[in-house]
Design an enzyme around this catalytic site. Structure first.
Site, PDB file in Angstrom:
ATOM      1  N   GLU A 191      -7.975  -6.670   8.603  1.00  0.00           N
ATOM      2  CA  GLU A 191      -7.506  -7.275   7.344  1.00  0.00           C
ATOM      3  C   GLU A 191      -6.805  -8.617   7.509  1.00  0.00           C
ATOM      4  OE1 GLU A 191      -5.175  -4.475   5.109  1.00  0.00           O
ATOM      5  OE2 GLU A 191      -6.666  -2.905   5.275  1.00  0.00           O
ATOM      6  N   ASN A 198     -12.369  -5.555  11.357  1.00  0.00           N
ATOM      7  CA  ASN A 198     -12.371  -4.577  10.260  1.00  0.00           C
ATOM      8  C   ASN A 198     -11.726  -5.192   9.019  1.00  0.00           C
ATOM      9  OD1 ASN A 198     -12.905  -1.783   9.509  1.00  0.00           O
ATOM     10  ND2 ASN A 198     -10.679  -1.503   9.422  1.00  0.00           N
ATOM     11  N   HIS A 231     -13.008   1.612   0.733  1.00  0.00           N
ATOM     12  CA  HIS A 231     -12.139   2.387  -0.166  1.00  0.00           C
ATOM     13  C   HIS A 231     -12.592   2.063  -1.591  1.00  0.00           C
ATOM     14  CE1 HIS A 231      -9.428   3.668   2.987  1.00  0.00           C
ATOM     15  NE2 HIS A 231      -9.331   2.419   3.410  1.00  0.00           N
ATOM     16  N   GLU A 235     -13.824   3.388   6.549  1.00  0.00           N
ATOM     17  CA  GLU A 235     -12.716   4.106   5.887  1.00  0.00           C
ATOM     18  C   GLU A 235     -13.119   4.608   4.507  1.00  0.00           C
ATOM     19  OE1 GLU A 235      -9.076   1.833   6.002  1.00  0.00           O
ATOM     20  OE2 GLU A 235      -9.494   1.073   8.004  1.00  0.00           O
ATOM     21  N   ASP A 255     -13.667   6.317   1.111  1.00  0.00           N
ATOM     22  CA  ASP A 255     -13.253   7.357   0.177  1.00  0.00           C
ATOM     23  C   ASP A 255     -13.569   6.856  -1.224  1.00  0.00           C
ATOM     24  OD1 ASP A 255     -11.087   5.544   0.022  1.00  0.00           O
ATOM     25  OD2 ASP A 255      -9.697   6.887   1.035  1.00  0.00           O
TER      26      ASP A 255
HETATM   27  C1  XIL Z   1      -3.240   3.853   5.869  1.00  0.00           C
HETATM   28  C2  XIL Z   1      -2.979   5.290   6.273  1.00  0.00           C
HETATM   29  O1  XIL Z   1      -3.981   6.104   5.727  1.00  0.00           O
HETATM   30  C3  XIL Z   1      -1.620   5.735   5.805  1.00  0.00           C
HETATM   31  O2  XIL Z   1      -1.321   7.001   6.381  1.00  0.00           O
HETATM   32  C4  XIL Z   1      -0.549   4.721   6.202  1.00  0.00           C
HETATM   33  O3  XIL Z   1       0.680   5.097   5.643  1.00  0.00           O
HETATM   34  C5  XIL Z   1      -0.928   3.340   5.748  1.00  0.00           C
HETATM   35  O4  XIL Z   1      -2.205   2.996   6.276  1.00  0.00           O
HETATM   36  N1  XIL Z   1      -6.695   0.107   5.572  1.00  0.00           N
HETATM   37  C6  XIL Z   1      -6.536   0.439   6.900  1.00  0.00           C
HETATM   38  C7  XIL Z   1      -5.853   1.694   7.257  1.00  0.00           C
HETATM   39  O5  XIL Z   1      -7.067  -0.248   7.773  1.00  0.00           O
HETATM   40  O6  XIL Z   1      -5.146   1.601   8.477  1.00  0.00           O
HETATM   41  C8  XIL Z   1      -4.916   2.158   6.165  1.00  0.00           C
HETATM   42  O7  XIL Z   1      -4.418   3.431   6.524  1.00  0.00           O
HETATM   43  C9  XIL Z   1      -5.644   2.197   4.845  1.00  0.00           C
HETATM   44  C10 XIL Z   1      -6.135   0.832   4.458  1.00  0.00           C
END
Ligand code: XIL
Length: 351
Positions: free
Chosen positions: A145, A193, A229, A258, A260
């Site tokens: 990010e 990422n 996400h 990631e 969801d």
């Molecule tokens: C999130 C985790 O799921 C949480 O448990 C934590 O509190 C914050 O981070 N992008 C990412 C992940 O790359 O590392 C993040 O994970 C979600 C968004």
């Protein structure tokens, strides 16, 4: 009468016989299927059992982040991350490492250092972490990010506040992290990422330009992670497919890292509109299919697997949830079946 159902039964029987776990389907399809995990829950038999049965890859959700490994300057804590790596090894699963450099969630103690010190601290961190898991972590999210929604580099302790001495030189600090990681483990796959860069937009254009330049100049990068996400049930699947296409055309791998698909929920995390579960399933299936269309899209990973433990509630202040393929009792949801169907090896040519 029962005999009337016979034709249906005869039709369903072979389908049931063919139904396999996601892990088995993925294995046959030649793709990795992974999920983010928290070692705290491994002691729960349903959690550990589902994880090992359904996935052939795992990624520490938080346990390899800076604040977990180096909460303060004196502490180095590998315990939780080690537990996950050991679980993966015991169950024949691959491990994705996440993440070596991320402007978000950095421990406060880093901010007290000069660029020269930060450069040394980052290099040592990469050497320590990548070195510890050399040969056991097959792919790293080296940088996470780094861009904002307009495609500009975000401010961060590593970039320019104060940075590692490369502020004003664009993406050079990112390049430096890749070079250091590659020196420590030349065989690990190294990924950039990103969030919100799944489809075609200013951020994904910026990521594309950077990785294209890296490839051209021989910076050791192997792939791009698309977080996925999905918060609104309206992903631009065509745009996502096009973006996967242009990245893989550079000779890079793409991992969906990631995924969801969040739904509006009530206070008990039940979907407000039950029909959303069907739409959610379609989206899981469409994204999996978009990935599978490209040979270079080599992994599909969800951010957790049971609605019992998902970051989405925390992220949306409980407005959204129920985002994962298993419900709170580890029962497969329609999303699970859609993934299974998308992963299933095609039996008929042209399908
Ligand atoms: C999130 C985790 O799921 C949480 O448990 C934590 O509190 C914050 O981070 N992008 C990412 C992940 O790359 O590392 C993040 O994970 C979600 C968004």
């Amino acid at each position: 009468m029962a005999w009337r159902r016979l034709p249906i039964l005869l039709f369903l029987l072979p389908c049931a016989a063919l139904a396999q776990t996601l892990r088995q389907e993925a294995q046959q399809r030649g793709i990795l299927i992974g999920t983010a995990v928290n070692p705290v829950f491994l002691s729960e038999p349903a959690y550990a059992g589902t994880l090992a049965r359904e996935f052939n890859m795992l990624e520490p959700e938080d346990a390899m982040k800076w604040y977990a490994i180096r909460p303060d300057e004196k502490t180095v804590n590998f315990g939780p991350a080690d537990r996950l790596v050991e679980f993966a090894q015991a169950h024949g699963m691959k491990v994705r490492g996440h993440t070596l450099l991320w402007g978000g969630h950095d421990p406060a103690w880093l901010k007290t250092h000069t660029p020269e010190e930060l450069s040394k601290i980052l290099r040592e961190h990469i050497e320590r972490v990548v070195g510890r898991y050399r040969g056991r972590v097959f792919a790293w999210d080296v940088v996470n990010e780094a861009f904002d929604d307009r495609g500009a580099l975000k401010d961060s302790v590593w970039h320019n506040q104060p940075g590692i001495g490369l502020a004003g030189k664009g993406t050079t600090y990112i390049e430096q992290a890749f070079r250091w990681a590659h020196e420590v483990d030349p065989r690990a796959l190294l990924f950039y990422n990103e969030a919100g860069a799944e489809g075609m937009n200013e951020k994904s254009d910026a990521v594309y330009s950077m990785v294209k330049d890296f490839k051209k100049r021989g910076v050791p990068i192997d792939g791009v992670g698309l977080q996925m996400h999905i918060l609104d049930l309206k992903p631009d699947v065509a745009g996502i497919g096009a973006n996967i296409g242009r990245l893989t055309a550079l000779g890079l791998q793409v991992h969906i890292t990631e995924m969801d698909v969040a739904l509006p929920v009530d206070a008990e995390d039940n979907p407000l509109h039950p029909e959303d579960l069907t739409r959610q399933a379609e989206i899981y299936g469409e994204i999996a299919t978009a990935c599978l269309r490209h040979r270079g899209c080599t992994a599909l990973q969800t951010w957790g697997f049971t609605d019992k433990y998902s970051w989405i509630g925390w992220f949306t202040h409980k407005a959204k949830g129920a985002a994962l393929p298993f419900d709170r009792s580890y029962k497969p949801k329609p999303a699970y079946n859609a993934l299974q169907e998308a992963l299933r090896p095609r039996l008929r040519p042209g399908n």
